[in-house]
Design a protein around this motif. Structure first.
Motif, short mmCIF file in Angstrom:
data_model
loop_
_atom_site.label_atom_id
_atom_site.label_comp_id
_atom_site.label_asym_id
_atom_site.label_seq_id
_atom_site.Cartn_x
_atom_site.Cartn_y
_atom_site.Cartn_z
N VAL A 257 0.99 -0.99 -0.06
CA VAL A 257 -0.07 0.04 0.08
C VAL A 257 0.80 1.25 -0.16
N THR A 258 1.57 1.20 0.86
CA THR A 258 2.76 2.66 0.99
C THR A 258 3.66 2.76 -0.10
N SER A 259 3.90 1.78 -0.90
CA SER A 259 4.63 1.58 -2.15
C SER A 259 3.93 2.26 -3.23
N VAL A 260 2.85 1.95 -3.41
CA VAL A 260 1.86 2.39 -4.40
C VAL A 260 1.53 3.80 -4.03
N GLY A 261 1.30 4.42 -2.69
CA GLY A 261 1.06 5.76 -2.58
C GLY A 261 2.41 6.59 -2.79
N PHE A 262 3.61 5.86 -2.38
CA PHE A 262 4.97 6.50 -2.56
C PHE A 262 5.01 7.08 -4.35
N GLY A 263 4.68 6.03 -4.87
CA GLY A 263 4.85 6.35 -6.50
C GLY A 263 3.84 7.25 -6.98
N LEU A 264 2.42 7.49 -6.41
CA LEU A 264 1.41 8.31 -6.90
C LEU A 264 2.02 9.69 -6.20
N LEU A 265 2.75 9.98 -5.19
CA LEU A 265 3.19 11.15 -4.72
C LEU A 265 4.26 11.51 -5.65
N HIS A 266 4.87 10.90 -6.54
CA HIS A 266 5.50 11.63 -7.46
C HIS A 266 5.07 12.02 -8.78
N PRO B 230 8.24 16.82 -12.63
CA PRO B 230 8.38 16.95 -14.29
C PRO B 230 8.88 15.71 -15.07
N GLY B 231 8.19 15.37 -16.00
CA GLY B 231 8.56 14.47 -17.05
C GLY B 231 8.17 13.02 -16.39
N SER B 232 6.93 12.98 -15.57
CA SER B 232 6.43 11.59 -14.93
C SER B 232 5.77 10.86 -16.10
N ASN B 233 5.88 9.48 -15.97
CA ASN B 233 5.13 8.85 -16.87
C ASN B 233 4.93 7.48 -16.24
N PRO B 234 4.36 6.53 -16.87
CA PRO B 234 3.92 5.07 -16.39
C PRO B 234 5.28 4.33 -15.75
N GLN B 235 6.08 4.40 -16.39
CA GLN B 235 7.44 3.56 -16.48
C GLN B 235 8.04 4.25 -15.11
N ALA B 236 8.34 5.49 -15.04
CA ALA B 236 8.88 6.22 -14.14
C ALA B 236 8.34 6.08 -12.96
N ILE B 237 7.00 6.11 -12.99
CA ILE B 237 6.11 5.96 -11.30
C ILE B 237 6.16 4.47 -10.92
N LEU B 238 6.03 3.61 -11.98
CA LEU B 238 6.36 2.12 -11.61
C LEU B 238 7.74 1.87 -11.02
N THR B 239 8.77 2.52 -11.55
CA THR B 239 9.97 2.42 -10.93
C THR B 239 10.05 3.04 -9.39
N VAL B 240 9.34 4.06 -9.33
CA VAL B 240 9.52 4.73 -7.73
C VAL B 240 8.51 3.63 -6.98
N VAL B 241 7.49 3.08 -7.72
CA VAL B 241 6.80 2.06 -6.57
C VAL B 241 7.86 0.99 -6.11
#
Length: 259
Positions: free
Chosen positions: A131-140, A144-155
Motif C-alpha cells: 500500500v505505501t509503495s503504491v502511494g509513494f509512486g503516486l506522490l511523484h 516533471p517528466g513523470s510517465n507510467p514507467q517512471a512511476i512504476l520504478t518509484v513504486v
C-alpha cells in the motif's frame, strides 16, 4: 516533491529543506505521545533503531542499487560525462546533501512512518509495503517528466525501502538508503532525480545517449529499466530471508519492538 505538487496546481512554493521533515516529525511526536505512550519504537525510531550498523549497511545498499546499473550503462556507452561549468563539485555535493538528506527523511516519515506502522499492525508488513509503495509512486506523479514507467520504478523503490525498514527494524535505515540513492544520482553522477534537474552542477554532467526506456530519459537514471532491475535484484536479496528460514526471527524482532 512538495514544490512539484505546487507547480502542478499553478503556483510556485518556496520551502526550506528542513521545513517538511520538521513538520512531519512534530506530527509524529504528537500522535506517538497521544496514542503510543511516547514510544518511538512504534515507528522504529528509538535508540536501537539508530545503531550505525543498521543504517550504515542500508546506505550501502541504497548506493549500490543505483550505482551499479548506472556504471553498467556508462560502460555500455549509454551514459557519458560531458564537461560543465567551472566550480566546486565538493561544495555542490554539500549543498545537495543539505537539500536531499532532509527531503529523504520527509518522504520516509510520510510513506513509511506512522502510517506504515498502523498498516503493519492491522494487515501485516507485506500489505503495508504494498500500500505505501503504491502511494509513494503516486506522490511523484506531479514531478516533471513523470510517465507510467517512471512511476512504476518509484513504486519498486518504495518496495525496496519498505523491505529495508522491515529487515532492519529501523526507519533511520530506510532514510539512509533513500538519501544515499539520491546523493549518488545528484552529487556523484550529476543526474536528474525523479525528474528534478539540479541546474548548474559544475565540472561535469551526465549525458544520456541511450533509449529512454532503459536509461530513464527526462526522469533521470532512476526512471529506466536498468534502475528497475537494480531495485528488483536488491529487493529479492532483502526478501529471501523474510520468506525463508529466518523469517520468524526477523518478524518476531519487529513485533517485539513495536508492542
Amino acid at each position: 516533491m512538495v514544490q512539484a505538487t505546487a507547480a502542478a496546481l499553478g503556483f510556485r512554493l518556496i520551502v526550506h529543506p528542513v521545513a517538511v521533515p520538521a513538520g512531519l516529525l512534530a506530527a509524529h511526536a504528537f500522535v506517538i505521545a497521544k496514542f503510543e505512550g511516547g514510544e518511538w519504537r512504534y515507528v522504529l525510531m528509538d535508540g536501537r533503531a539508530a545503531e550505525p550498523r543498521r543504517w550504515g549497511l542500508a546506505a550501502g545498499a541504497g548506493s549500490a542499487a543505483i550505482a551499479v546499473p548506472s556504471l553498467l550503462l556508462l560502460g555500455a556507452g549509454m551514459f557519458a560525462f560531458a564537461p560543465a561549468i567551472e566550480g566546486s563539485s565538493l561544495a555542490t555535493a554539500a549543498y545537495l546533501g543539505w537539500v536531499l538528506i532532509p527531503a529523504a527523511l520527509g518522504e520516509e516519515l510520510l510513506a513509511r512512518g506512522y502510517l506504515f506502522s498502523l498498516l503493519r499492525e492491522s494487515v501485516g508488513w507485506r500489505w503495508a509495503i504494498a500500500v505505501t509503495s503504491v502511494g509513494f509512486g503516486l506522490l511523484h506523479l506531479p514531478n516533471p517528466g513523470s510517465n507510467p514507467q517512471a512511476i512504476l520504478t518509484v513504486v519498486l523503490a518504495g518496495v525496496f525501502l519498505g523491505l529495508i525498514l522491515v529487515r532492519t527494524a529501523s526507519l533511520y535505515a530506510a532514510w539512509a538508503a533513500h538519501a544515499a540513492w539520491n546523493l549518488v544520482l545528484a552529487a556523484v553522477l550529476h543526474a536528474d532525480v525523479s525528474g528534478i534537474a539540479f541546474a548548474g552542477t559544475p565540472d561535469y554532467q551526465l549525458v544520456d545517449t541511450g533509449p529512454d526506456w532503459l536509461t530513464g530519459g527526462r526522469w533521470g537514471p532512476e526512471g529506466g529499466a536498468a534502475a528497475a532491475a537494480g531495485l528488483l535484484l536488491a529487493s529479492v536479496v532483502l526478501l529471501r530471508p523474510l520468506l525463508g528460514g529466518r523469517s520468524r526471527a526477523l518478524t518476531e524482532s519487529l513485533s517485539q519492538r513495536t508492542d
